[in-house]
Scaffold this active site. Structure first.
Site, short mmCIF file in Angstrom:
data_model
loop_
_atom_site.label_atom_id
_atom_site.label_comp_id
_atom_site.label_asym_id
_atom_site.label_seq_id
_atom_site.Cartn_x
_atom_site.Cartn_y
_atom_site.Cartn_z
N SER A 21 0.74 -1.21 -0.03
CA SER A 21 -0.13 0.10 -0.20
C SER A 21 0.78 1.33 -0.07
O SER A 21 1.62 1.24 1.05
CB SER A 21 -0.79 0.14 1.46
OG SER A 21 -1.71 0.86 1.21
N LYS A 37 -1.22 -1.01 -4.56
CA LYS A 37 -2.19 -0.17 -3.93
C LYS A 37 -1.92 1.14 -3.84
O LYS A 37 -0.80 1.50 -3.37
CB LYS A 37 -3.02 -0.91 -2.81
CG LYS A 37 -3.79 -0.01 -1.89
CD LYS A 37 -4.47 -0.45 -1.11
CE LYS A 37 -4.60 0.08 0.38
NZ LYS A 37 -5.04 -0.77 1.34
N LYS A 46 -3.09 5.06 -2.67
CA LYS A 46 -4.26 5.79 -1.94
C LYS A 46 -4.55 7.02 -3.09
O LYS A 46 -3.82 7.51 -3.75
CB LYS A 46 -3.68 6.43 -0.65
CG LYS A 46 -3.19 5.38 0.14
CD LYS A 46 -4.47 4.64 0.92
CE LYS A 46 -4.14 3.90 2.01
NZ LYS A 46 -5.05 3.17 2.67
N ASP A 88 -7.26 2.84 -3.17
CA ASP A 88 -7.97 2.92 -2.06
C ASP A 88 -8.28 4.35 -1.59
O ASP A 88 -7.45 5.32 -1.36
CB ASP A 88 -7.19 2.42 -0.80
CG ASP A 88 -7.86 2.26 0.31
OD1 ASP A 88 -9.05 2.47 0.61
OD2 ASP A 88 -7.04 1.48 1.61
N GLU A 123 -10.96 0.57 -3.10
CA GLU A 123 -11.41 0.23 -1.89
C GLU A 123 -12.04 1.27 -1.20
O GLU A 123 -11.77 2.43 -1.20
CB GLU A 123 -9.74 -0.04 -1.22
CG GLU A 123 -10.08 -0.78 0.25
CD GLU A 123 -8.82 -0.90 0.64
OE1 GLU A 123 -7.76 -1.31 -0.09
OE2 GLU A 123 -8.59 -1.38 2.01
N ASP A 132 -13.47 -2.03 3.17
CA ASP A 132 -12.62 -2.15 4.18
C ASP A 132 -13.44 -1.51 5.42
O ASP A 132 -14.14 -2.48 6.17
CB ASP A 132 -11.58 -1.24 3.74
CG ASP A 132 -10.45 -0.94 5.02
OD1 ASP A 132 -10.73 -1.45 6.14
OD2 ASP A 132 -9.40 -0.53 4.72
N LYS A 190 -9.43 -6.92 8.36
CA LYS A 190 -8.32 -6.55 8.96
C LYS A 190 -8.67 -7.18 10.60
O LYS A 190 -9.84 -6.74 10.87
CB LYS A 190 -8.32 -5.17 9.15
CG LYS A 190 -7.78 -4.35 7.69
CD LYS A 190 -7.61 -2.80 7.75
CE LYS A 190 -7.23 -2.13 6.77
NZ LYS A 190 -7.43 -0.64 6.73
N GLY A 199 -3.84 -4.22 6.24
CA GLY A 199 -2.66 -3.48 7.13
C GLY A 199 -2.95 -2.44 7.79
O GLY A 199 -3.92 -1.56 7.41
O1 OSB Z 1 -7.15 1.64 4.35
O2 OSB Z 1 -5.94 -0.05 4.12
C1 OSB Z 1 -6.25 1.16 4.78
C2 OSB Z 1 -2.99 2.24 6.63
C3 OSB Z 1 -3.78 3.01 7.68
C4 OSB Z 1 -4.85 3.08 7.78
C5 OSB Z 1 -5.76 2.31 6.67
C6 OSB Z 1 -5.21 1.73 5.76
C7 OSB Z 1 -3.90 1.57 5.54
C8 OSB Z 1 -3.03 1.12 4.49
C9 OSB Z 1 -1.87 0.53 4.80
O3 OSB Z 1 -3.47 0.94 3.46
C10 OSB Z 1 -1.51 -0.87 5.10
C11 OSB Z 1 -0.26 -1.14 5.24
O4 OSB Z 1 0.78 -1.01 4.78
O5 OSB Z 1 0.03 -1.65 6.76
MG MG Z 2 -8.38 0.56 3.12
#
Ligand code: OSB
Ligand code: MG
Length: 370
Positions: free
Chosen positions: A136, A162, A164, A189, A214, A239, A263, A291
């Protein structure tokens, strides 16, 4: 099995690189590690809440109070038939699943250690011994920087990227990434940054054949996601809005998405995560493990979870060194050049704790006993 004490430690760990989502930028993590002690052994869990109530309602300080004042009194000294008993005992608490989940996952770890088994086996996983990994990548200061980061992760072997997105950093940025990397497995995402009024705007993403988008809409919405999915070719992955198996079942019934990100913390631990997994599997919906910028304990729990059969898509579980210069486990989580993590067979979560470093980064600590 009876728990004699619960020890909370709050760690401060600087991130190797800041992580930006549509809701905030993080430079440093404040992470609570939970140690449950009983029957002569300890089990370990990690609170996956952020530093602020922006991803969901929880944050580090709320989780400390919830575990100390509400979860601990409900589980300490109780005769537990198994780790399955923990979630129901804490169910009376509304929300705060990440706080509840930290204790719940720690008890699964303890029980696995008492049985001399790896956690993945104890939770009923073991479908795969090698976990496919994605990464991510947060919002960057420039598109060039994002493209550079993607290239670095692809060179390391990661199987999907992924990125953001948020209003102002979406269609144009995805277009440039797609142009540069036409053949990679790519997804976006949004962390709840849009509303149904943005449907036409989001529809423009269809031409980039993303694996999924996402959580485009509100953190607590299922119904509008169903309306949006009906308009998009791109599969929606849920999510934030899936906090329980009931939510998963309702989302599936309404066609609110085609994929679920599970998660552990968000759903309150292994028991509920398995129930979400099973509901999705029964409906033919693939899942993957999300994560929360975890340190080693949470990362190792995610690996165990990812060995359940329906985790067929690469998740956001990646190498420790992407986050930390030194992790609280040694060895840290590492990936192969195929972009996978090899599942370990040590009892419990599978990685030795680096207790010396854990002590060094602990800035607050409290033990709760009966
Ligand atoms: O939406 O998946 C998410 C990190 C913090 C809060 C929300 C998210 C995320 C990530 C990071 O996308 C996932 C990771 O690398 O741990
Ligand atoms: Mg997410």
């Amino acid at each position: 099995m009876k728990l004699e004490s619960i020890t909370l430690r709050q760690l401060r760990l600087p991130l190797v690189h800041f992580f930006e989502t549509s809701f905030s930028r993080t430079y440093e993590r404040k992470i609570i590690v939970v140690e449950v002690a009983g029957e002569g052994a300890s089990g370990w869990g990690e609170v996956t809440a952020g530093e602020h109530p922006f991803y969901n309602e929880e944050w580090t300080d709320s989780a400390w109070a919830i575990v100390r004042d509400y979860v601990a009194p409900r589980v300490l000294g109780r005769e537990l038939r198994s780790a399955e008993d923990v979630a129901p005992l804490a169910e009376h608490i509304r929300g705060h699943r990440m706080a509840r989940g930290a204790v719940e996952t720690a008890v699964w770890d303890l029980e696995a250690r008492l049985a001399g088994k790896p956690l993945w086996e104890h939770i009923g996983g073991g479908e795969r011994k090698e976990i496919p990994c994605g990464v991510s990548i947060g919002i960057q200061d420039s598109v060039e920087q994002l493209i550079e980061k993607i290239q670095t992760e692809l060179d390391a072997g990661y199987q999907r990227i992924k990125m953001k997105i948020k209003p102002g950093w979406d269609v144009d940025v995805v277009a440039r990434v797609r142009e540069r990397f036409p053949n990679i497995r790519l997804m976006a995402d949004a962390n709840s940054a849009y509303t149904l009024a943005d449907a036409a705007h989001l529809k423009q993403l269809d031409r980039f054949y993303l694996m999924m988008i996402e959580q485009p809409l509100a953190h607590d919405d299922i119904i509008d996601h169903a309306a949006l999915q009906a308009k998009l070719d791109t599969p929606i992955c849920l999510d934030e809005c899936i906090r329980s198996a009931r939510h998963a079942e309702q989302a599936i019934r309404l066609n609110a998405g085609k994929i679920i990100n599970i998660k552990l913390g968000r759903v309150g631990g292994f028991r509920e995560a398995k129930r979400v997994h099973d509901a999705a599997q029964a409906a033919g919906i693939p899942v993957w493990c999300g994560g929360m910028l975890e340190a080693g304990i949470g990362r190792a729990h995610n690996i165990a979870l990812s060995t359940l059969a329906n985790f067929t898509l690469p998740g956001d579980v990646s190498a420790s060194k992407r986050y930390w210069t030194r992790d609280i486990i040694a060895p840290p989580v590492e990936t192969t050049d195929r972009g996978t993590i090899l599942v370990r067979d040590d009892p419990g979560f599978g990685y030795p704790l680096d207790l010396e470093y854990l002590e060094q980064v602990t800035e607050r600590r409290e033990t709760i006993r009966l």
